[in-house]
Design an enzyme around this catalytic site. Structure first.
Site, PDB file in Angstrom:
ATOM      1  N   ARG A  98      35.385  41.711  33.913  1.00  0.00           N
ATOM      2  CA  ARG A  98      34.168  42.023  33.181  1.00  0.00           C
ATOM      3  C   ARG A  98      33.408  40.719  32.940  1.00  0.00           C
ATOM      4  O   ARG A  98      33.897  39.815  32.284  1.00  0.00           O
ATOM      5  CB  ARG A  98      34.470  42.694  31.840  1.00  0.00           C
ATOM      6  CG  ARG A  98      33.177  43.095  31.121  1.00  0.00           C
ATOM      7  CD  ARG A  98      33.323  43.202  29.630  1.00  0.00           C
ATOM      8  NE  ARG A  98      32.027  43.319  28.989  1.00  0.00           N
ATOM      9  CZ  ARG A  98      31.804  43.102  27.708  1.00  0.00           C
ATOM     10  NH1 ARG A  98      32.796  42.744  26.918  1.00  0.00           N
ATOM     11  NH2 ARG A  98      30.591  43.217  27.207  1.00  0.00           N
ATOM     12  N   ASP A 160      27.986  43.424  33.069  1.00  0.00           N
ATOM     13  CA  ASP A 160      27.358  44.317  32.082  1.00  0.00           C
ATOM     14  C   ASP A 160      25.923  44.636  32.473  1.00  0.00           C
ATOM     15  O   ASP A 160      25.435  45.745  32.254  1.00  0.00           O
ATOM     16  CB  ASP A 160      27.333  43.644  30.704  1.00  0.00           C
ATOM     17  CG  ASP A 160      28.646  43.774  29.951  1.00  0.00           C
ATOM     18  OD1 ASP A 160      29.669  44.078  30.588  1.00  0.00           O
ATOM     19  OD2 ASP A 160      28.639  43.569  28.724  1.00  0.00           O
ATOM     20  N   GLY A 222      29.713  41.377  18.326  1.00  0.00           N
ATOM     21  CA  GLY A 222      28.367  41.416  18.883  1.00  0.00           C
ATOM     22  C   GLY A 222      27.972  42.870  19.000  1.00  0.00           C
ATOM     23  O   GLY A 222      28.822  43.730  19.206  1.00  0.00           O
TER      24      GLY A 222
END
Length: 439
Positions: A98, A160, A222
Protein backbone atom coordinates in the site's frame (compact mmCIF):
# COMPACT_ATOMS: atom_id res chain seq x y z
CA UNK A 1 6.73 -23.52 15.78
CA UNK A 2 5.30 -25.48 12.88
CA UNK A 3 5.26 -23.83 9.47
CA UNK A 4 2.05 -21.94 8.76
CA UNK A 5 1.63 -23.26 5.24
CA UNK A 6 3.43 -25.35 2.66
CA UNK A 7 3.75 -26.23 -1.01
CA UNK A 8 2.16 -23.22 -2.69
CA UNK A 9 2.57 -19.56 -3.49
CA UNK A 10 1.36 -17.00 -1.00
CA UNK A 11 0.53 -13.31 -1.16
CA UNK A 12 1.94 -10.78 1.29
CA UNK A 13 0.26 -7.41 1.92
CA UNK A 14 2.29 -4.67 3.60
CA UNK A 15 0.76 -1.44 4.91
CA UNK A 16 3.31 1.08 6.22
CA UNK A 17 2.51 3.97 8.52
CA UNK A 18 4.82 6.63 9.86
CA UNK A 19 5.58 4.55 12.97
CA UNK A 20 3.79 1.27 12.26
CA UNK A 21 3.81 -1.68 9.87
CA UNK A 22 0.78 -3.92 9.29
CA UNK A 23 1.09 -7.13 7.29
CA UNK A 24 -1.01 -10.12 6.29
CA UNK A 25 -0.14 -13.25 4.35
CA UNK A 26 -2.83 -14.94 2.26
CA UNK A 27 -3.04 -18.34 0.62
CA UNK A 28 -4.50 -19.00 -2.85
CA UNK A 29 -8.06 -18.94 -1.49
CA UNK A 30 -7.47 -15.48 0.07
CA UNK A 31 -7.51 -16.91 3.58
CA UNK A 32 -5.22 -15.14 6.05
CA UNK A 33 -2.58 -17.55 7.29
CA UNK A 34 -0.20 -15.11 8.98
CA UNK A 35 -1.00 -11.64 10.30
CA UNK A 36 0.78 -9.11 12.43
CA UNK A 37 1.88 -5.59 13.08
CA UNK A 38 4.78 -3.55 14.37
CA UNK A 39 4.40 -0.47 16.52
CA UNK A 40 6.58 2.38 17.76
CA UNK A 41 8.89 1.94 14.76
CA UNK A 42 11.59 4.59 15.14
CA UNK A 43 9.57 5.95 18.05
CA UNK A 44 10.49 7.05 21.55
CA UNK A 45 10.42 3.45 22.82
CA UNK A 46 11.85 0.25 21.29
CA UNK A 47 9.89 -1.10 18.33
CA UNK A 48 7.71 -4.15 18.95
CA UNK A 49 6.05 -6.54 16.55
CA UNK A 50 3.69 -9.47 16.92
CA UNK A 51 2.83 -12.28 14.52
CA UNK A 52 -0.20 -14.55 14.65
CA UNK A 53 -0.47 -17.78 12.68
CA UNK A 54 -2.03 -21.19 12.81
CA UNK A 55 -4.64 -21.51 10.10
CA UNK A 56 -8.23 -20.36 10.51
CA UNK A 57 -7.94 -19.33 14.14
CA UNK A 58 -4.53 -17.65 13.89
CA UNK A 59 -4.17 -19.00 17.40
CA UNK A 60 -0.39 -18.98 17.87
CA UNK A 61 1.24 -15.65 18.58
CA UNK A 62 4.82 -14.49 18.84
CA UNK A 63 5.96 -11.11 20.15
CA UNK A 64 9.36 -9.50 19.78
CA UNK A 65 10.91 -6.28 21.02
CA UNK A 66 13.82 -4.84 19.07
CA UNK A 67 16.55 -2.46 20.15
CA UNK A 68 15.68 1.22 20.41
CA UNK A 69 16.30 3.25 17.23
CA UNK A 70 16.24 0.16 15.00
CA UNK A 71 15.85 1.55 11.45
CA UNK A 72 12.44 1.19 9.83
CA UNK A 73 13.59 -1.17 7.08
CA UNK A 74 15.49 -3.34 9.59
CA UNK A 75 12.31 -3.80 11.62
CA UNK A 76 10.62 -5.07 8.47
CA UNK A 77 13.54 -7.36 7.65
CA UNK A 78 13.17 -8.96 11.11
CA UNK A 79 9.45 -9.42 10.44
CA UNK A 80 10.24 -11.01 7.08
CA UNK A 81 12.63 -13.47 8.70
CA UNK A 82 9.85 -14.64 11.01
CA UNK A 83 7.36 -14.92 8.14
CA UNK A 84 9.82 -16.97 6.08
CA UNK A 85 10.46 -19.31 9.00
CA UNK A 86 6.71 -19.98 9.26
CA UNK A 87 6.23 -20.53 5.52
CA UNK A 88 8.12 -23.78 5.32
CA UNK A 89 8.23 -24.94 1.69
CA UNK A 90 5.90 -22.21 0.49
CA UNK A 91 7.12 -19.02 -1.10
CA UNK A 92 5.83 -15.50 -1.47
CA UNK A 93 4.65 -14.99 -5.04
CA UNK A 94 3.39 -11.42 -4.79
CA UNK A 95 3.98 -8.60 -2.33
CA UNK A 96 1.22 -5.99 -2.40
CA UNK A 97 2.46 -2.66 -1.05
CA UNK A 98 0.00 0.00 0.00
CA UNK A 99 1.56 3.27 -1.21
CA UNK A 100 -0.25 6.48 -0.30
CA UNK A 101 0.80 8.75 -3.18
CA UNK A 102 1.08 7.47 -6.74
CA UNK A 103 1.02 10.81 -8.49
CA UNK A 104 -0.62 10.50 -11.90
CA UNK A 105 -0.45 6.69 -12.04
CA UNK A 106 -3.70 5.15 -13.27
CA UNK A 107 -2.80 1.52 -12.53
CA UNK A 108 -0.74 -0.37 -9.96
CA UNK A 109 2.95 -0.64 -10.83
CA UNK A 110 4.46 -4.13 -10.98
CA UNK A 111 8.15 -4.51 -10.17
CA UNK A 112 10.34 -7.59 -10.39
CA UNK A 113 13.95 -7.67 -9.30
CA UNK A 114 16.28 -7.47 -12.28
CA UNK A 115 13.78 -5.97 -14.71
CA UNK A 116 15.30 -3.32 -16.98
CA UNK A 117 12.95 -0.59 -15.74
CA UNK A 118 13.27 -1.45 -12.04
CA UNK A 119 15.68 1.37 -11.12
CA UNK A 120 13.95 3.94 -13.31
CA UNK A 121 10.63 3.22 -11.60
CA UNK A 122 12.19 3.41 -8.15
CA UNK A 123 13.82 6.73 -9.04
CA UNK A 124 10.47 8.14 -10.18
CA UNK A 125 8.80 7.01 -6.97
CA UNK A 126 11.62 8.58 -4.95
CA UNK A 127 10.77 11.87 -6.67
CA UNK A 128 7.15 11.51 -5.53
CA UNK A 129 8.45 10.73 -2.05
CA UNK A 130 10.34 14.04 -2.15
CA UNK A 131 6.94 15.68 -2.59
CA UNK A 132 5.28 13.65 0.17
CA UNK A 133 8.13 12.27 2.31
CA UNK A 134 5.98 11.82 5.40
CA UNK A 135 3.65 9.46 3.57
CA UNK A 136 5.64 7.55 0.93
CA UNK A 137 9.17 7.30 2.25
CA UNK A 138 8.78 4.32 4.57
CA UNK A 139 6.66 2.37 2.11
CA UNK A 140 9.30 2.77 -0.59
CA UNK A 141 12.02 1.59 1.81
CA UNK A 142 10.03 -1.62 2.22
CA UNK A 143 9.52 -1.99 -1.53
CA UNK A 144 13.28 -1.90 -2.01
CA UNK A 145 13.78 -4.34 0.85
CA UNK A 146 11.33 -6.82 -0.71
CA UNK A 147 12.94 -6.57 -4.13
CA UNK A 148 16.22 -7.53 -2.49
CA UNK A 149 15.00 -10.11 0.05
CA UNK A 150 12.29 -11.68 -2.15
CA UNK A 151 13.85 -11.44 -5.63
CA UNK A 152 11.53 -14.06 -7.15
CA UNK A 153 8.37 -12.29 -6.02
CA UNK A 154 6.51 -9.53 -7.80
CA UNK A 155 6.30 -6.32 -5.80
CA UNK A 156 3.15 -4.44 -6.73
CA UNK A 157 2.67 -0.80 -5.78
CA UNK A 158 -1.01 -0.22 -4.97
CA UNK A 159 -1.63 3.50 -4.67
CA UNK A 160 -4.39 5.15 -2.65
CA UNK A 161 -4.56 7.76 -5.39
CA UNK A 162 -5.76 5.22 -7.99
CA UNK A 163 -9.29 5.26 -6.61
CA UNK A 164 -9.53 9.03 -6.93
CA UNK A 165 -8.51 9.49 -10.58
CA UNK A 166 -12.21 9.98 -11.45
CA UNK A 167 -12.50 13.30 -9.56
CA UNK A 168 -13.43 15.99 -12.14
CA UNK A 169 -10.95 18.74 -13.03
CA UNK A 170 -12.98 21.57 -11.50
CA UNK A 171 -12.67 19.83 -8.15
CA UNK A 172 -9.01 18.79 -8.28
CA UNK A 173 -7.67 22.09 -9.64
CA UNK A 174 -6.17 24.73 -7.34
CA UNK A 175 -6.65 28.43 -8.25
CA UNK A 176 -2.93 29.10 -8.56
CA UNK A 177 -0.54 29.76 -11.46
CA UNK A 178 1.70 27.07 -12.87
CA UNK A 179 4.99 26.72 -10.97
CA UNK A 180 8.13 28.19 -12.53
CA UNK A 181 9.98 24.90 -12.13
CA UNK A 182 9.43 21.21 -12.71
CA UNK A 183 7.60 19.27 -10.00
CA UNK A 184 7.52 15.48 -9.52
CA UNK A 185 3.76 15.46 -10.16
CA UNK A 186 1.24 18.16 -11.13
CA UNK A 187 0.31 20.37 -8.18
CA UNK A 188 -3.36 19.45 -7.80
CA UNK A 189 -5.63 17.57 -5.44
CA UNK A 190 -5.36 13.78 -5.52
CA UNK A 191 -7.19 11.93 -2.75
CA UNK A 192 -6.35 9.07 -0.41
CA UNK A 193 -8.15 6.31 1.59
CA UNK A 194 -11.48 4.61 0.76
CA UNK A 195 -10.45 2.08 -1.94
CA UNK A 196 -11.70 -0.97 -0.03
CA UNK A 197 -14.96 0.53 1.25
CA UNK A 198 -16.78 0.57 -2.09
CA UNK A 199 -16.10 -3.15 -2.56
CA UNK A 200 -17.22 -4.00 0.97
CA UNK A 201 -20.38 -1.89 0.79
CA UNK A 202 -21.44 -3.10 -2.67
CA UNK A 203 -21.09 -6.69 -1.47
CA UNK A 204 -23.14 -5.95 1.64
CA UNK A 205 -25.84 -4.10 -0.31
CA UNK A 206 -25.80 -6.75 -3.06
CA UNK A 207 -25.46 -4.03 -5.66
CA UNK A 208 -23.17 -3.51 -8.62
CA UNK A 209 -20.40 -1.14 -7.48
CA UNK A 210 -21.30 1.14 -10.40
CA UNK A 211 -24.71 1.70 -8.79
CA UNK A 212 -23.48 2.54 -5.29
CA UNK A 213 -23.54 6.09 -3.84
CA UNK A 214 -21.72 6.76 -0.57
CA UNK A 215 -20.32 9.50 1.61
CA UNK A 216 -17.36 8.02 3.49
CA UNK A 217 -15.88 9.52 6.64
CA UNK A 218 -12.60 7.69 7.19
CA UNK A 219 -11.30 8.86 10.56
CA UNK A 220 -8.12 7.74 12.21
CA UNK A 221 -4.84 9.43 13.09
CA UNK A 222 -5.34 10.85 9.61
CA UNK A 223 -8.81 11.32 8.22
CA UNK A 224 -10.71 12.21 5.08
CA UNK A 225 -14.21 12.46 3.67
CA UNK A 226 -15.02 11.16 0.19
CA UNK A 227 -18.03 11.43 -2.10
CA UNK A 228 -18.57 8.23 -4.10
CA UNK A 229 -21.19 8.51 -6.84
CA UNK A 230 -21.98 5.71 -9.29
CA UNK A 231 -19.09 3.78 -7.77
CA UNK A 232 -16.57 6.54 -8.52
CA UNK A 233 -14.74 8.99 -6.30
CA UNK A 234 -16.12 12.39 -7.19
CA UNK A 235 -14.71 14.55 -4.38
CA UNK A 236 -12.38 14.28 -1.41
CA UNK A 237 -11.35 16.44 1.51
CA UNK A 238 -7.64 15.66 1.02
CA UNK A 239 -5.42 17.48 -1.43
CA UNK A 240 -1.95 17.39 -2.96
CA UNK A 241 -0.97 15.42 0.15
CA UNK A 242 -3.03 13.92 2.99
CA UNK A 243 -2.47 17.09 5.06
CA UNK A 244 -5.42 19.01 3.58
CA UNK A 245 -8.91 18.57 5.02
CA UNK A 246 -9.66 17.17 8.46
CA UNK A 247 -7.34 17.69 11.44
CA UNK A 248 -5.86 14.48 12.81
CA UNK A 249 -3.74 13.07 15.58
CA UNK A 250 -0.76 15.26 14.72
CA UNK A 251 -1.94 16.95 11.48
CA UNK A 252 -3.37 20.45 11.29
CA UNK A 253 -5.79 19.82 8.46
CA UNK A 254 -6.84 22.77 6.29
CA UNK A 255 -5.82 26.23 7.44
CA UNK A 256 -4.85 29.60 6.00
CA UNK A 257 -1.53 28.81 4.34
CA UNK A 258 -0.03 32.15 5.43
CA UNK A 259 -0.40 31.07 9.06
CA UNK A 260 2.71 28.90 9.06
CA UNK A 261 4.95 31.88 8.14
CA UNK A 262 3.79 33.68 11.29
CA UNK A 263 3.74 30.57 13.48
CA UNK A 264 7.18 29.21 12.55
CA UNK A 265 9.62 31.93 11.55
CA UNK A 266 12.18 29.57 10.01
CA UNK A 267 9.53 27.42 8.34
CA UNK A 268 11.45 27.13 5.06
CA UNK A 269 14.48 25.59 6.75
CA UNK A 270 14.91 21.83 6.69
CA UNK A 271 14.84 19.26 9.46
CA UNK A 272 15.87 15.62 9.41
CA UNK A 273 13.04 13.09 9.65
CA UNK A 274 13.61 9.35 9.29
CA UNK A 275 16.80 9.94 7.33
CA UNK A 276 15.27 12.49 4.95
CA UNK A 277 15.36 16.28 4.90
CA UNK A 278 11.91 17.92 4.91
CA UNK A 279 10.82 21.51 5.38
CA UNK A 280 10.17 22.59 8.93
CA UNK A 281 6.73 23.82 7.86
CA UNK A 282 5.79 20.37 6.62
CA UNK A 283 7.07 18.79 9.81
CA UNK A 284 5.20 21.20 12.09
CA UNK A 285 1.91 20.86 10.21
CA UNK A 286 2.09 17.07 9.95
CA UNK A 287 3.82 16.07 13.19
CA UNK A 288 3.35 18.84 15.74
CA UNK A 289 -0.25 19.87 15.17
CA UNK A 290 -3.74 18.35 15.39
CA UNK A 291 -5.15 16.76 18.53
CA UNK A 292 -1.68 16.47 20.04
CA UNK A 293 -1.05 20.20 19.80
CA UNK A 294 -4.43 21.13 21.25
CA UNK A 295 -4.78 18.58 24.05
CA UNK A 296 -1.41 16.94 24.64
CA UNK A 297 -2.67 13.59 23.34
CA UNK A 298 -3.40 12.23 19.88
CA UNK A 299 -5.81 9.63 21.29
CA UNK A 300 -9.36 10.64 20.33
CA UNK A 301 -10.78 8.17 22.84
CA UNK A 302 -8.97 9.95 25.66
CA UNK A 303 -10.15 13.32 24.33
CA UNK A 304 -13.78 12.14 24.27
CA UNK A 305 -13.48 10.71 27.79
CA UNK A 306 -11.99 13.93 29.13
CA UNK A 307 -14.77 15.92 27.49
CA UNK A 308 -17.83 13.87 28.46
CA UNK A 309 -16.99 11.19 31.06
CA UNK A 310 -17.26 12.74 34.51
CA UNK A 311 -15.59 9.72 36.09
CA UNK A 312 -12.48 10.14 33.90
CA UNK A 313 -9.58 11.58 35.86
CA UNK A 314 -8.46 14.91 34.43
CA UNK A 315 -8.39 18.57 35.39
CA UNK A 316 -11.24 20.98 34.64
CA UNK A 317 -8.98 22.74 32.14
CA UNK A 318 -8.16 19.48 30.37
CA UNK A 319 -11.86 18.67 30.17
CA UNK A 320 -12.71 22.09 28.71
CA UNK A 321 -9.93 21.89 26.12
CA UNK A 322 -10.98 18.34 25.19
CA UNK A 323 -14.60 19.43 24.71
CA UNK A 324 -13.49 22.32 22.50
CA UNK A 325 -11.30 19.95 20.45
CA UNK A 326 -14.17 17.50 20.05
CA UNK A 327 -16.47 20.29 18.84
CA UNK A 328 -13.75 21.55 16.49
CA UNK A 329 -13.38 18.11 14.94
CA UNK A 330 -17.14 17.60 14.64
CA UNK A 331 -17.47 21.01 13.00
CA UNK A 332 -14.73 20.34 10.43
CA UNK A 333 -16.13 16.87 9.76
CA UNK A 334 -19.64 18.19 9.13
CA UNK A 335 -18.31 20.85 6.75
CA UNK A 336 -17.35 18.07 4.35
CA UNK A 337 -20.01 15.48 5.17
CA UNK A 338 -22.87 17.98 4.83
CA UNK A 339 -21.51 19.35 1.57
CA UNK A 340 -21.12 15.88 0.04
CA UNK A 341 -24.54 14.67 1.21
CA UNK A 342 -26.09 17.83 -0.27
CA UNK A 343 -24.19 17.39 -3.53
CA UNK A 344 -25.43 13.83 -3.85
CA UNK A 345 -29.06 14.41 -2.87
CA UNK A 346 -29.35 17.45 -5.14
CA UNK A 347 -27.88 15.69 -8.19
CA UNK A 348 -30.31 15.45 -11.15
CA UNK A 349 -29.81 11.68 -11.28
CA UNK A 350 -28.12 8.88 -9.30
CA UNK A 351 -29.03 10.79 -6.14
CA UNK A 352 -29.98 7.99 -3.75
CA UNK A 353 -27.62 7.81 -0.78
CA UNK A 354 -26.79 4.18 -0.01
CA UNK A 355 -24.77 4.99 3.06
CA UNK A 356 -22.97 7.50 5.22
CA UNK A 357 -20.02 5.32 6.16
CA UNK A 358 -17.82 5.63 9.24
CA UNK A 359 -14.44 3.90 9.11
CA UNK A 360 -10.96 4.10 10.59
CA UNK A 361 -10.11 3.87 14.28
CA UNK A 362 -12.19 6.89 15.30
CA UNK A 363 -15.03 6.05 12.94
CA UNK A 364 -15.26 2.49 14.22
CA UNK A 365 -15.00 3.27 17.94
CA UNK A 366 -16.48 6.71 18.66
CA UNK A 367 -20.16 6.08 19.44
CA UNK A 368 -20.63 9.73 20.42
CA UNK A 369 -19.16 11.15 17.20
CA UNK A 370 -21.21 8.87 14.93
CA UNK A 371 -24.39 9.81 16.80
CA UNK A 372 -23.66 13.54 16.66
CA UNK A 373 -22.97 13.41 12.92
CA UNK A 374 -26.12 11.42 12.13
CA UNK A 375 -28.27 13.56 14.45
CA UNK A 376 -27.22 16.57 12.39
CA UNK A 377 -29.36 15.09 9.61
CA UNK A 378 -32.47 14.48 11.69
CA UNK A 379 -34.15 17.29 9.77
CA UNK A 380 -33.90 15.16 6.62
CA UNK A 381 -35.67 12.25 8.34
CA UNK A 382 -38.34 14.59 9.76
CA UNK A 383 -38.92 16.29 6.42
CA UNK A 384 -39.27 12.93 4.67
CA UNK A 385 -41.38 11.44 7.47
CA UNK A 386 -39.16 8.38 7.35
CA UNK A 387 -39.12 7.61 11.06
CA UNK A 388 -35.43 7.02 10.59
CA UNK A 389 -32.33 8.15 12.46
CA UNK A 390 -29.75 6.63 14.75
CA UNK A 391 -30.44 3.16 16.13
CA UNK A 392 -28.87 3.65 19.56
CA UNK A 393 -28.58 -0.07 20.23
CA UNK A 394 -26.83 -0.80 16.93
CA UNK A 395 -24.63 2.30 17.19
CA UNK A 396 -23.60 1.42 20.73
CA UNK A 397 -22.83 -2.22 20.03
CA UNK A 398 -19.16 -3.14 20.23
CA UNK A 399 -17.94 -5.53 17.57
CA UNK A 400 -20.06 -7.58 15.21
CA UNK A 401 -19.97 -7.83 11.45
CA UNK A 402 -17.24 -5.89 9.67
CA UNK A 403 -19.97 -4.02 7.73
CA UNK A 404 -22.98 -3.13 9.89
CA UNK A 405 -25.84 -0.67 9.78
CA UNK A 406 -26.39 1.74 12.71
CA UNK A 407 -29.58 3.55 11.66
CA UNK A 408 -33.23 2.53 11.66
CA UNK A 409 -34.93 0.94 8.67
CA UNK A 410 -36.19 3.52 6.21
CA UNK A 411 -33.59 6.16 7.10
CA UNK A 412 -32.88 8.58 4.27
CA UNK A 413 -29.37 9.02 5.66
CA UNK A 414 -28.45 5.38 6.36
CA UNK A 415 -25.43 5.14 8.64
CA UNK A 416 -22.91 2.30 8.43
CA UNK A 417 -19.72 1.20 10.16
CA UNK A 418 -17.17 -0.43 7.87
CA UNK A 419 -14.03 -2.02 9.25
CA UNK A 420 -11.76 -1.50 6.29
CA UNK A 421 -9.62 -4.29 4.88
CA UNK A 422 -6.94 -2.36 3.02
CA UNK A 423 -4.58 -5.32 2.96
CA UNK A 424 -7.05 -7.63 1.20
CA UNK A 425 -7.95 -4.90 -1.29
CA UNK A 426 -4.26 -4.40 -2.11
CA UNK A 427 -3.74 -8.13 -2.64
CA UNK A 428 -6.71 -8.29 -5.01
CA UNK A 429 -5.37 -5.32 -6.99
CA UNK A 430 -1.90 -6.85 -7.06
CA UNK A 431 -3.08 -10.24 -8.31
CA UNK A 432 -5.08 -8.60 -11.10
CA UNK A 433 -2.07 -6.49 -12.07
CA UNK A 434 0.28 -9.49 -12.24
CA UNK A 435 -2.27 -11.53 -14.20
CA UNK A 436 -2.41 -8.73 -16.73
CA UNK A 437 1.32 -8.89 -17.47
CA UNK A 438 2.58 -10.32 -20.72
CA UNK A 439 5.08 -12.75 -19.22
Amino acid sequence: MAPAHTNEKTFLAVNCGSSSIKFQLYDESMKVIIAGSASNVQGSEPARFSIKHGGNSLGEKKDRTLEKDTPYEVVFEEILKEVKSLLGDASVGIVAHRIVHGGMATDPIVLHHGDKDEQETLDKMDQVSDLAPLHNHHAMLIVKSCLSSLPNAFSVLCFDTLFHTTIPDYRYTYAISKPDHDTPVPLRRYGFHDASILSQMSEKLEKDPKDVNLVVAHMGSGGSVCLIQNGMSMNTSMGLTPLEGLPGGTRSGSLDTSLIFHHTKDCSSTVEWSGRPISKAEYVLNKESGFQALTGTNDFGVITSRAFDQSFKCTAEESAVAEMTYKLYLDRLLLFVSAYVTTLLSSPSHNNLDGLVFSGGIGEHSVQLRKDVLNSFNWVEEFAGSGGGVDDAANGQSGGESVRRITKEGSKIPGWIVETDEELQCVKLAREAVRGLKL
